[in-house]
Every structure is written in C-alpha cells, then in structure tokens.
Design an enzyme around this catalytic site. Sequence first.
Site, mmCIF file in Angstrom:
data_model
loop_
_atom_site.group_PDB
_atom_site.id
_atom_site.type_symbol
_atom_site.label_atom_id
_atom_site.label_comp_id
_atom_site.label_asym_id
_atom_site.label_seq_id
_atom_site.Cartn_x
_atom_site.Cartn_y
_atom_site.Cartn_z
ATOM 1 N N HIS A 121 106.266 33.027 -19.810
ATOM 2 C CA HIS A 121 107.199 32.552 -21.007
ATOM 3 C C HIS A 121 107.534 31.237 -20.964
ATOM 4 O O HIS A 121 108.350 31.299 -21.752
ATOM 5 C CB HIS A 121 108.260 33.426 -20.302
ATOM 6 C CG HIS A 121 107.164 34.842 -20.886
ATOM 7 N ND1 HIS A 121 108.262 35.898 -19.875
ATOM 8 C CD2 HIS A 121 106.593 35.643 -20.781
ATOM 9 C CE1 HIS A 121 107.836 37.475 -20.280
ATOM 10 N NE2 HIS A 121 106.702 37.366 -20.932
ATOM 11 N N CYS A 152 111.132 13.942 -37.679
ATOM 12 C CA CYS A 152 109.986 14.374 -38.750
ATOM 13 C C CYS A 152 111.715 15.519 -39.826
ATOM 14 O O CYS A 152 110.752 16.190 -40.757
ATOM 15 C CB CYS A 152 109.584 15.692 -37.744
ATOM 16 S SG CYS A 152 109.061 17.153 -37.015
ATOM 17 N N GLY A 189 109.428 41.008 -8.198
ATOM 18 C CA GLY A 189 110.029 41.392 -8.292
ATOM 19 C C GLY A 189 110.167 41.621 -10.422
ATOM 20 O O GLY A 189 111.035 40.771 -10.609
HETATM 21 P P1 OAD Z 1 113.784 42.194 -15.570
HETATM 22 O O1 OAD Z 1 115.526 42.329 -15.709
HETATM 23 O O2 OAD Z 1 113.329 42.961 -16.505
HETATM 24 O O3 OAD Z 1 113.145 43.309 -13.883
HETATM 25 C C1 OAD Z 1 113.914 42.577 -12.073
HETATM 26 C C2 OAD Z 1 112.858 43.222 -11.370
HETATM 27 O O4 OAD Z 1 114.044 42.222 -10.450
HETATM 28 C C3 OAD Z 1 113.811 45.097 -11.422
HETATM 29 O O5 OAD Z 1 112.727 45.857 -11.168
HETATM 30 C C4 OAD Z 1 114.434 44.862 -9.967
HETATM 31 O O6 OAD Z 1 114.258 45.826 -9.202
HETATM 32 C C5 OAD Z 1 113.832 43.168 -8.975
HETATM 33 N N1 OAD Z 1 115.119 42.819 -8.249
HETATM 34 C C6 OAD Z 1 115.862 42.315 -8.582
HETATM 35 N N2 OAD Z 1 116.249 41.822 -7.511
HETATM 36 C C7 OAD Z 1 115.847 41.511 -6.593
HETATM 37 C C8 OAD Z 1 115.434 41.187 -5.124
HETATM 38 N N3 OAD Z 1 115.767 40.378 -4.561
HETATM 39 N N4 OAD Z 1 113.874 41.268 -4.847
HETATM 40 C C9 OAD Z 1 113.154 42.411 -5.674
HETATM 41 N N5 OAD Z 1 112.606 42.193 -6.410
HETATM 42 C C10 OAD Z 1 114.250 42.651 -7.016
HETATM 43 O O7 OAD Z 1 113.168 40.487 -15.366
HETATM 44 P P2 OAD Z 1 111.498 40.821 -15.772
HETATM 45 O O8 OAD Z 1 110.754 42.013 -14.994
HETATM 46 O O9 OAD Z 1 111.124 39.200 -15.206
HETATM 47 O O10 OAD Z 1 111.056 38.004 -21.088
HETATM 48 O O11 OAD Z 1 111.986 40.800 -17.449
HETATM 49 C C11 OAD Z 1 110.067 40.449 -18.329
HETATM 50 C C12 OAD Z 1 110.398 39.843 -19.372
HETATM 51 O O12 OAD Z 1 111.338 40.469 -20.082
HETATM 52 C C13 OAD Z 1 111.430 38.285 -19.285
HETATM 53 O O13 OAD Z 1 110.437 37.495 -18.814
HETATM 54 C C14 OAD Z 1 112.436 38.249 -20.060
HETATM 55 C C15 OAD Z 1 112.476 39.433 -20.519
HETATM 56 O O14 OAD Z 1 113.230 39.716 -21.286
HETATM 57 C C16 OAD Z 1 111.769 37.518 -22.698
HETATM 58 O O15 OAD Z 1 112.803 36.623 -22.116
HETATM 59 C C17 OAD Z 1 110.420 37.221 -23.580
#
Ligand code: OAD
Length: 245
Positions: A121, A152, A189
């Site tokens: 990303h 530009c 995570g």
């Molecule tokens: P999310 O915010 O959707 O999910 C975060 C995950 O981390 C959740 O499942 C939590 O339970 C878990 N979590 C939180 N704290 C934790 C810890 N200390 N240890 C282990 N797990 C933990 O984030 P992403 O899955 O990264 O994209 O989201 C994916 C994409 O959605 C991002 O890259 C972003 C967002 O919209 C764009 O902006 C294109």
Amino acid sequence: MKINMFSQQILSKLKKAQNVAVLTGAGISAESGVPTFRGEGGLWKKFRPEELANFDAFIKNPDLVWEWYHYRRQIISKIQPNPGHYALVEMERRHKNFVVITQNVDNLHQRAGSKLVYELHGNIERNYCIDCTKDFSNQEINETKNILRCNCGGLVRPGVVWFGESLPMEQWNASVQAAETAEIFFSIGTSAIVYPAASLPIIAKRAGAYVVEINLERTELSYDADEVILGKSGEIIPKLVQTYL
Ligand code: OAD
C-alpha cells in the site's frame, strides 16, 4: 517440564523452514502507537475513507487529504518500532528466504531493520507528482505551507495506494510468488478483509503452506488458518522467536 504456548507443529516446521512469508497489517504497529483502521478506536470509525483515501477525493479537496496525511505522518514521526517488528528481523536472519509483505505505510519494518519488505500500500514517507511521477522528499512537503505543485504543474500526492487504485505490480507479483513458495505463512495484525492483500494467505494455503494467524481476535481468515494464536503481536512474535531460535 517446559510448557509453551506454541504447538509442536509450528515449532518443528519453523526449525526446518527455508521459505517463510509474513503478511502484516495495522495491528503489528498498534503497540507502537499507530492507530488501526477498524475496531475500537480505529481511524475509519472517525474518518470516512471515501473522503480521504481515494484519488477523486484528492482532486476535489487536496488540502483536506494532505491534512489527513500530515496528521498521520506526525504520529508516525514520533514513534518507534516495537518488539514485534524487531522479532521479525531476528526471523529474517534465521531463514534462507524470508519476506515481510506489509499493508502498512508507516515504514516501521524498515526502521526496525527488516531487509526484504514488500509494501503493498505504498509508504507515507514518499510523495510524487500525479502528472510526471517525479519524487518529492518529505522535507519539501513539510516546508511547503500550501499544496505542493511540481515544476510540470502537476499536484504532488502521498506515495500511498488509495481505494480503487492498483497495487504496485512488481511488489504484488513478488508477494504472490513468496506466498506460493512459503512453507509457513504468517498473517499478523490484519483484519484480512482488504483485497487483494487478503488473498495472500489463501494463495499460500492452496500452495501447501502452513498458515498461522496472530491477532488479538479471530478474523475472516481464522477459519482457513492452520493455527490461530490470539494475543498481542508485540508479545507473541518475540516469544515464538525465543522458543524456536
Ligand atoms: P485493520 O484496522 O483493518 O485491522 C487491524 C487488525 O489488527 C485487527 O484485526 C485487530 O484485531 C488487530 N490488532 C490490533 N492490535 C493488535 C496487536 N497488538 N497485536 C495483534 N493484532 C492486533 O488494519 P489492516 O488489516 O491493516 O488500506 O487494514 C487493511 C487496509 O485497510 C489498510 O492497509 C488500509 C485500510 O483501509 C488502505 O488505506 C488502502
């Protein structure tokens, strides 16, 4: 008797594995103080993705979008990688082919010392012109009070992938290849709902990898994973590394 929280399967596989791939999401950086997107306190509870993380929104209101990225860059500039990031660096030293595939834009894997990181990303520390793609440093961005324009005439945007945009092709292809060849694939995570990144553990599983999820709670992936370890990644990954290395 030594009691540990990890199955014999994961430990014996890790001891032998040459090819290991790890997909990370916002949760791995949560213990460093980076807010996640979903769940309690998640960014998308307070902000609307469609107003902040897509190209049309940027063209319509670049000031607002830049304000959002300045806010996030400010958070990230003040924090440090956590023990979860550092434990992955230890793992990289141990396995012949070890890759971190991240959905995070915070640069914390690189700052911790991971050498091979595929950024699906983008990276919040990068910026480029929407017309000629020339790169701009963070310093240039920080020094400009108004919206920065390239020579530009094009607008300068953050080097991250927004909703509706394609992932960087080389990084994506390399990530698929890493998933297809991994003996063990970790999903750490991430809520595992944003595609195509969320398809990587499934690709790995179909190709024969042992899929391990580390998360505070069960996710969309949990059902398909071979093993789900519930807890904080900043505690679990270092313990795992201590146990098998
Ligand atoms: P999310 O915010 O959707 O999910 C975060 C995950 O981390 C959740 O499942 C939590 O339970 C878990 N979590 C939180 N704290 C934790 C810890 N200390 N240890 C282990 N797990 C933990 O984030 P992403 O899955 O990264 O994209 O989201 C994916 C994409 O959605 C991002 O890259 C972003 C967002 O919209 C764009 O902006 C294109």
